[in-house]
Design a protein around this motif. Sequence first.
Motif, short mmCIF file in Angstrom:
data_model
loop_
_atom_site.label_atom_id
_atom_site.label_comp_id
_atom_site.label_asym_id
_atom_site.label_seq_id
_atom_site.Cartn_x
_atom_site.Cartn_y
_atom_site.Cartn_z
N CYS A 61 40.22 61.29 32.27
CA CYS A 61 41.10 60.32 31.65
C CYS A 61 40.96 60.04 30.21
CB CYS A 61 40.79 58.97 32.36
SG CYS A 61 39.29 58.30 32.05
N THR B 63 37.62 50.40 37.78
CA THR B 63 37.52 51.62 38.64
C THR B 63 37.33 51.16 40.10
OG1 THR B 63 35.25 51.79 38.13
CG2 THR B 63 36.57 53.01 36.70
N ILE C 116 42.50 47.41 37.32
CA ILE C 116 42.19 48.70 37.51
C ILE C 116 43.08 49.56 36.64
CG2 ILE C 116 42.63 50.41 39.43
CD1 ILE C 116 41.95 48.27 41.28
N THR D 221 42.65 55.26 37.29
CA THR D 221 41.99 55.00 38.55
C THR D 221 43.13 55.01 39.54
OG1 THR D 221 40.17 53.95 37.78
CG2 THR D 221 40.54 53.51 39.97
N SER D 222 44.27 54.13 39.19
CA SER D 222 45.50 54.06 40.34
C SER D 222 45.99 55.23 40.52
CB SER D 222 46.02 52.80 40.08
OG SER D 222 46.63 52.77 38.64
N GLN E 180 43.95 57.56 42.76
CA GLN E 180 43.93 57.11 44.16
C GLN E 180 45.24 57.42 44.77
OE1 GLN E 180 42.62 53.06 44.29
NE2 GLN E 180 40.81 53.71 43.14
N ASN F 118 34.77 55.67 40.17
CA ASN F 118 35.91 56.01 40.56
C ASN F 118 36.11 57.14 41.48
OD1 ASN F 118 37.20 58.60 38.93
ND2 ASN F 118 35.76 57.42 37.59
N ARG G 172 35.44 55.99 44.75
CA ARG G 172 36.48 55.19 45.44
C ARG G 172 37.39 56.47 45.90
NH1 ARG G 172 33.09 52.63 43.76
NH2 ARG G 172 32.35 52.79 46.01
N GLY H 93 37.13 63.06 39.83
CA GLY H 93 37.09 61.72 39.38
C GLY H 93 37.36 61.77 37.80
#
Length: 328
Positions: A22, A176, A204, A208-209, A212, A235, A238, A276
């Motif tokens: 990121c 995260t 968040i 991260t979003s 996901q 993250n 998750r 991640g």
Amino acid sequence: MNIPSAPRRPLTVLLAAPRGSCAGVERAIAIVEEALRRYGPPVYVRHEIVHNRYVVDRLKRQGAVFVDELDAVPDGRPVVFSAHGVAETVRQEAGRRRLPVVDATCPLVAKVHRAVDRHVRAGRPVVLIGHDGHAEVVGTLGQAPPGAVHLVESPADVDRLTLPADRTIAYATQTTLAVEETAAVVTRLQQRFPLLTGPARDDICYATSNRQAAVKAIAPRVDLLLVVGAPNSSNSNRLVEVARTTGAGDARLIERAHDLPWDRLETIASLGLTAGASAPELLVQEVLDALRLRFTLDVRTVRLAEETQSFRLPRFPPLFAAPDQAAE
Ligand code: SF4
């Protein structure tokens, strides 16, 4: 790498996008590299700059020295704070010792720190949703005096809070977390504390979003979903959980290609692949290269969002800077 020899057979790979590094992670790595260029080695880095062993080992070879605490940093040498952020006491200690600090705290984590500080100064109790012991959570808790911020991980934790229901309670979240689980905790907070205040939904981050969301799109379509990431990467873990709860037949975390579960791969027709936010794309490509030695791949990218976020580098202080110049 020890790749078993076997006839190549077809394997469909759904490649999540966005995935991997990121903007906050890329900035943190660039900060260490720039600090090494400006100051020369050794440059000290408090904690893993990002949660990825490949990145940390590469920076070590360039002259970065990773330390647990500031007392391992010699006087006068520059120190980089990791992307996860630090407690105020760490900042104060660096200032007291006049250490030249380059702050690689992700700007999105720093935003949460400022919000917590604002609430505490306004006299509001703060509830932080996050995982106990994670570096980011330790840093965020450390923005306030002991006892001012209450850490919860689940709705059950919210039920155990002893804060008054008729007061304005503020909340913040780790950046995260899993989106749905966090929403459930926020809902419980709203039920218990009608005057709850905080971010519009949660803290968040976009990375991260987005990662996901991409996993959710792929998970129901694959027999196995692999997440490239480190065991201590929040993250990344998750993403594995999200894959398991949204339909992937199986989901696992791997750090590198040498972790590929070859026996399991022999039993599947479709594989999901993501990484991640602290894992460089190079590691995803390494996994694909390893798979190509064994399978004839049909790689299909499933893109859920375009990411254009980037962050500027911070100011780099001169060596032997005065304490009030040492950190941004
Ligand atoms: S995962 Fe989000 S908060 Fe963490 S470094 Fe990346 S952009 Fe920043």
